[in-house]
Scaffold this motif. Structure first.
Motif, PDB file in Angstrom:
ATOM      1  N   VAL A  34       0.873  -1.311   0.096  1.00  0.00           N
ATOM      2  CA  VAL A  34       0.110   0.168  -0.145  1.00  0.00           C
ATOM      3  C   VAL A  34       0.821   1.333  -0.088  1.00  0.00           C
ATOM      4  CG1 VAL A  34      -1.947  -0.954   1.073  1.00  0.00           C
ATOM      5  CG2 VAL A  34      -0.157  -0.405   2.526  1.00  0.00           C
ATOM      6  N   LYS A  35       0.363   2.453  -0.463  1.00  0.00           N
ATOM      7  CA  LYS A  35       1.079   3.806  -0.448  1.00  0.00           C
ATOM      8  C   LYS A  35       0.779   4.727   0.245  1.00  0.00           C
ATOM      9  CE  LYS A  35       1.896   2.413  -5.383  1.00  0.00           C
ATOM     10  NZ  LYS A  35       1.293   2.575  -6.780  1.00  0.00           N
ATOM     11  N   TYR A  36       0.333   4.409   1.662  1.00  0.00           N
ATOM     12  CA  TYR A  36       0.091   5.277   2.661  1.00  0.00           C
ATOM     13  C   TYR A  36       1.209   5.910   3.234  1.00  0.00           C
ATOM     14  CZ  TYR A  36      -4.577   3.529   2.413  1.00  0.00           C
ATOM     15  OH  TYR A  36      -5.956   3.151   1.797  1.00  0.00           O
ATOM     16  N   PRO A  37       1.322   7.082   3.798  1.00  0.00           N
ATOM     17  CA  PRO A  37       2.435   7.692   4.212  1.00  0.00           C
ATOM     18  C   PRO A  37       3.301   6.970   5.414  1.00  0.00           C
ATOM     19  CG  PRO A  37       0.789   9.133   4.603  1.00  0.00           C
ATOM     20  CD  PRO A  37      -0.064   8.026   3.926  1.00  0.00           C
ATOM     21  N   SER A  38       2.403   6.252   6.221  1.00  0.00           N
ATOM     22  CA  SER A  38       3.158   5.587   7.298  1.00  0.00           C
ATOM     23  C   SER A  38       2.566   3.984   7.327  1.00  0.00           C
ATOM     24  CB  SER A  38       3.229   6.121   8.478  1.00  0.00           C
ATOM     25  OG  SER A  38       1.987   6.603   8.680  1.00  0.00           O
ATOM     26  N   SER A  39       3.558   3.232   7.949  1.00  0.00           N
ATOM     27  CA  SER A  39       3.122   1.575   8.068  1.00  0.00           C
ATOM     28  C   SER A  39       1.991   1.628   9.230  1.00  0.00           C
ATOM     29  CB  SER A  39       4.424   0.910   8.395  1.00  0.00           C
ATOM     30  OG  SER A  39       4.865   1.081   9.443  1.00  0.00           O
ATOM     31  N   PHE A  40       1.150   0.590   9.376  1.00  0.00           N
ATOM     32  CA  PHE A  40       0.116   0.318  10.087  1.00  0.00           C
ATOM     33  C   PHE A  40      -0.212  -0.878  10.469  1.00  0.00           C
ATOM     34  CE2 PHE A  40      -1.783   0.899   5.988  1.00  0.00           C
ATOM     35  CZ  PHE A  40      -2.880  -0.091   6.232  1.00  0.00           C
ATOM     36  N   LYS A  41      -0.616  -1.193  11.729  1.00  0.00           N
ATOM     37  CA  LYS A  41      -1.183  -2.431  11.960  1.00  0.00           C
ATOM     38  C   LYS A  41      -2.594  -2.551  11.625  1.00  0.00           C
ATOM     39  CE  LYS A  41       1.633  -3.802  16.231  1.00  0.00           C
ATOM     40  NZ  LYS A  41       1.422  -3.752  17.691  1.00  0.00           N
ATOM     41  N   LEU A  42      -3.062  -4.153  11.260  1.00  0.00           N
ATOM     42  CA  LEU A  42      -4.301  -3.931  10.972  1.00  0.00           C
ATOM     43  C   LEU A  42      -5.288  -3.906  12.243  1.00  0.00           C
ATOM     44  CD1 LEU A  42      -4.506  -7.051   8.510  1.00  0.00           C
ATOM     45  CD2 LEU A  42      -4.608  -4.575   7.858  1.00  0.00           C
ATOM     46  N   PRO A  43      -6.589  -3.209  12.017  1.00  0.00           N
ATOM     47  CA  PRO A  43      -7.233  -2.883  13.325  1.00  0.00           C
ATOM     48  C   PRO A  43      -7.787  -4.392  13.588  1.00  0.00           C
ATOM     49  CG  PRO A  43      -8.601  -2.187  11.523  1.00  0.00           C
ATOM     50  CD  PRO A  43      -7.091  -2.585  10.794  1.00  0.00           C
ATOM     51  N   ASN A  44      -7.932  -4.361  15.071  1.00  0.00           N
ATOM     52  CA  ASN A  44      -8.783  -5.539  15.584  1.00  0.00           C
ATOM     53  C   ASN A  44     -10.203  -5.403  15.487  1.00  0.00           C
ATOM     54  OD1 ASN A  44      -9.669  -4.199  17.909  1.00  0.00           O
ATOM     55  ND2 ASN A  44      -8.192  -4.614  19.113  1.00  0.00           N
ATOM     56  N   ASP A  45     -11.182  -6.497  15.742  1.00  0.00           N
ATOM     57  CA  ASP A  45     -12.528  -6.393  15.580  1.00  0.00           C
ATOM     58  C   ASP A  45     -13.090  -5.166  16.166  1.00  0.00           C
ATOM     59  OD1 ASP A  45     -11.949  -8.671  14.143  1.00  0.00           O
ATOM     60  OD2 ASP A  45     -13.078  -9.974  15.174  1.00  0.00           O
ATOM     61  N   ASP A  46     -12.865  -5.052  17.495  1.00  0.00           N
ATOM     62  CA  ASP A  46     -13.411  -3.998  18.249  1.00  0.00           C
ATOM     63  C   ASP A  46     -13.214  -2.554  17.614  1.00  0.00           C
ATOM     64  OD1 ASP A  46     -14.583  -5.557  19.885  1.00  0.00           O
ATOM     65  OD2 ASP A  46     -13.168  -5.367  21.556  1.00  0.00           O
ATOM     66  N   ALA A  47     -12.127  -2.469  16.940  1.00  0.00           N
ATOM     67  CA  ALA A  47     -11.733  -1.165  16.472  1.00  0.00           C
ATOM     68  C   ALA A  47     -12.535  -0.930  15.338  1.00  0.00           C
ATOM     69  CB  ALA A  47     -10.268  -0.999  16.080  1.00  0.00           C
ATOM     70  N   VAL A  48     -12.792  -2.015  14.158  1.00  0.00           N
ATOM     71  CA  VAL A  48     -13.471  -1.988  13.314  1.00  0.00           C
ATOM     72  C   VAL A  48     -14.815  -1.743  13.370  1.00  0.00           C
ATOM     73  CG1 VAL A  48     -14.230  -3.251  11.237  1.00  0.00           C
ATOM     74  CG2 VAL A  48     -12.164  -3.431  11.882  1.00  0.00           C
ATOM     75  N   ARG A  49     -15.537  -2.410  14.592  1.00  0.00           N
ATOM     76  CA  ARG A  49     -16.725  -2.487  15.147  1.00  0.00           C
ATOM     77  C   ARG A  49     -16.949  -0.740  15.223  1.00  0.00           C
ATOM     78  NH1 ARG A  49     -16.036  -7.051  18.221  1.00  0.00           N
ATOM     79  NH2 ARG A  49     -17.159  -8.860  16.848  1.00  0.00           N
ATOM     80  N   ASN A 214      -5.476  12.363  -1.034  1.00  0.00           N
ATOM     81  CA  ASN A 214      -4.325  11.833  -1.715  1.00  0.00           C
ATOM     82  C   ASN A 214      -3.655  10.895  -1.053  1.00  0.00           C
ATOM     83  OD1 ASN A 214      -2.601  11.741  -3.739  1.00  0.00           O
ATOM     84  ND2 ASN A 214      -1.381  13.493  -3.059  1.00  0.00           N
ATOM     85  N   SER A 215      -4.572   9.668  -0.647  1.00  0.00           N
ATOM     86  CA  SER A 215      -4.156   8.480   0.226  1.00  0.00           C
ATOM     87  C   SER A 215      -3.369   9.003   1.432  1.00  0.00           C
ATOM     88  CB  SER A 215      -3.468   7.486  -0.623  1.00  0.00           C
ATOM     89  OG  SER A 215      -4.175   6.972  -1.638  1.00  0.00           O
ATOM     90  N   GLY A 216      -3.756  10.088   2.006  1.00  0.00           N
ATOM     91  CA  GLY A 216      -3.278  10.567   3.293  1.00  0.00           C
ATOM     92  C   GLY A 216      -2.174  11.283   3.333  1.00  0.00           C
ATOM     93  N   HIS A 217      -1.534  11.728   2.028  1.00  0.00           N
ATOM     94  CA  HIS A 217      -0.210  12.594   1.779  1.00  0.00           C
ATOM     95  C   HIS A 217      -0.540  13.998   1.912  1.00  0.00           C
ATOM     96  CE1 HIS A 217       2.421   9.046   0.860  1.00  0.00           C
ATOM     97  NE2 HIS A 217       1.143   8.482   0.675  1.00  0.00           N
ATOM     98  N   ALA A 218      -1.919  14.360   1.586  1.00  0.00           N
ATOM     99  CA  ALA A 218      -2.460  15.607   1.776  1.00  0.00           C
ATOM    100  C   ALA A 218      -2.416  16.252   3.170  1.00  0.00           C
ATOM    101  CB  ALA A 218      -3.687  15.783   1.031  1.00  0.00           C
ATOM    102  N   VAL A 219      -2.508  15.250   4.002  1.00  0.00           N
ATOM    103  CA  VAL A 219      -2.621  15.276   5.566  1.00  0.00           C
ATOM    104  C   VAL A 219      -1.279  15.400   6.200  1.00  0.00           C
ATOM    105  CG1 VAL A 219      -3.962  14.915   7.571  1.00  0.00           C
ATOM    106  CG2 VAL A 219      -5.035  14.310   5.428  1.00  0.00           C
ATOM    107  N   ASP A 227      -6.779  23.637   7.445  1.00  0.00           N
ATOM    108  CA  ASP A 227      -6.632  22.108   7.637  1.00  0.00           C
ATOM    109  C   ASP A 227      -7.008  21.482   6.354  1.00  0.00           C
ATOM    110  OD1 ASP A 227      -8.019  19.567   8.198  1.00  0.00           O
ATOM    111  OD2 ASP A 227      -9.714  20.148   9.178  1.00  0.00           O
ATOM    112  N   PRO A 228      -6.170  20.604   5.788  1.00  0.00           N
ATOM    113  CA  PRO A 228      -6.330  19.854   4.591  1.00  0.00           C
ATOM    114  C   PRO A 228      -7.592  19.055   4.273  1.00  0.00           C
ATOM    115  CG  PRO A 228      -4.533  18.988   5.816  1.00  0.00           C
ATOM    116  CD  PRO A 228      -4.884  19.992   6.840  1.00  0.00           C
ATOM    117  N   VAL A 229      -8.139  18.559   5.478  1.00  0.00           N
ATOM    118  CA  VAL A 229      -9.541  17.861   5.193  1.00  0.00           C
ATOM    119  C   VAL A 229     -10.534  18.784   4.732  1.00  0.00           C
ATOM    120  CG1 VAL A 229     -11.090  16.465   6.316  1.00  0.00           C
ATOM    121  CG2 VAL A 229      -8.847  16.108   7.027  1.00  0.00           C
ATOM    122  N   LYS A 230     -10.571  19.906   5.523  1.00  0.00           N
ATOM    123  CA  LYS A 230     -11.363  21.153   5.161  1.00  0.00           C
ATOM    124  C   LYS A 230     -11.195  21.648   3.706  1.00  0.00           C
ATOM    125  CE  LYS A 230     -12.835  25.512   7.038  1.00  0.00           C
ATOM    126  NZ  LYS A 230     -12.513  26.553   5.996  1.00  0.00           N
TER     127      LYS A 230
END
Ligand code: NAP
Length: 270
Positions: A34-49, A214-219, A227-230
């Motif tokens: 994936v091409k996101y700005p930083s690596s990450f752990k997959l969320p657990n079930d509670d985080a997805v819920r 921009n896959s998180g790169h704008a932020v 605020d880049p989201v705005k």
């Protein structure tokens, strides 16, 4: 305190009413290639819920997944218990495994992929199916029977709407001539496919915007005070013709902020 709810919009002439912001789920199921700005752990079930529940409470009814997003479809099948309250968008054509992505737009593979998505999502219908383009949009339309196969599956009632997640303006325009909708990249630093949005508006076709941040790169790379989201959501919603903006997130605080910004950014001009 009253909770502000996202407005909904027509998805072209499909009869589907989608929330103007949808939840993208690449990060629910895949953290390699994936091409996101930083690596990450997959969320657990509670985080997805939790992120799904927060989105639902704020009026999000649209969730975007794909077979190429690792375990995303399977996890949604397990964790999205209130199926009828959601419009699920999935894809066909791209597969991803430990050796990377590969593509198959044949009728045989398209049917197989749809049957597998139905199983994984524990559903007997799919709301929206997009062809996951490899970049050769016109070849997919002109030289494969993927669109015809999806049209047949729509007539059989297995899918409610279809289109393509495109990578070129030419492909986006051709997609709209042969299907219900297109998913295009659009944000304040990339407007090359804006003509597709204009065509959709004048021909009552649906548009999903991908990579609004921009896959998180704008932020992450933002040097501005604003605020880049705005900035990005105001840019996108000020252009008439967008049905929904799909933002990917596994962070409830981020997604809640995106919903606030989407509500503030929307005018009556779509
Ligand atoms: P995106 O929505 O532009 O950006 C997602 C990234 O931005 C994530 O890393 C997310 O991290 C971060 N983010 C989101 N909101 C944030 C906030 N308020 N503050 C800080 N960071 C924030 O890009 P995308 O995920 O590439 O695309 C969106 C969706 O479109 C995907 O999930 C997928 O469903 C779809 N898509 C489709 C295709 C296709 O070809 N069909 C291609 C790309 C994407 P956190 O998790 O930390 O919030």
């Amino acid at each position: 305190m009253t909770v502000e709810i996202l407005p909904k919009r027509q998805l072209g002439d499909t009869g589907l009413l989608v929330s103007s912001l949808g939840l993208g789920t690449v990060k629910f199921g895949r953290n390699s290639g994936v091409k996101y700005p930083s690596s990450f752990k997959l969320p657990n079930d509670d985080a997805v819920r939790n992120i799904i529940a927060m989105c639902k409470e704020r009026g999000v009814n649209l969730i975007d997944t794909a077979p190429a997003y690792g375990h995303s479809e399977e996890r949604l099948g397990q964790l999205l218990t209130d199926r009828k309250d959601w419009l699920i968008c999935t894809k066909v054509g791209e597969e991803f495994d430990s050796s990377g992505s590969y593509f198959d737009f044949s009728a045989k593979h398209t049917k197989h992929s749809i049957e597998r998505s139905l199983k994984r999502l524990r559903s007997d219908y799919l709301d929206i199916v997009l062809v996951h383009s490899d970049g050769n949009d016109m070849d997919i339309i002109e030289k494969t029977d993927c669109f015809e196969t999806l049209q047949r599956l729509k007539e059989e009632g297995l899918i409610r709407a279809f289109g393509m997640s495109t990578k070129t303006a030419e492909g986006g325009l051709a997609t709209l001539k042969h299907s219900d909708m297109a998913m295009v990249m659009y944000n304040s630093s990339y407007a090359d496919e804006e003509s597709v949005i204009d065509y959709a508006r004048s021909h009552r076709k649906g548009i999903f915007v991908k990579k609004a941040l921009n896959s998180g790169h704008a932020v992450s790379g933002s040097q501005n005070e604003e605020d880049p989201v705005k900035t990005n959501l105001e840019f996108i919603y000020s252009h008439a013709g967008v049905s929904s903006v799909i933002i990917g997130s596994i962070n409830t605080v981020h997604m809640s902020h995106n919903i606030d910004a989407a509500i503030s950014a929307q005018t009556t001009s779509y």
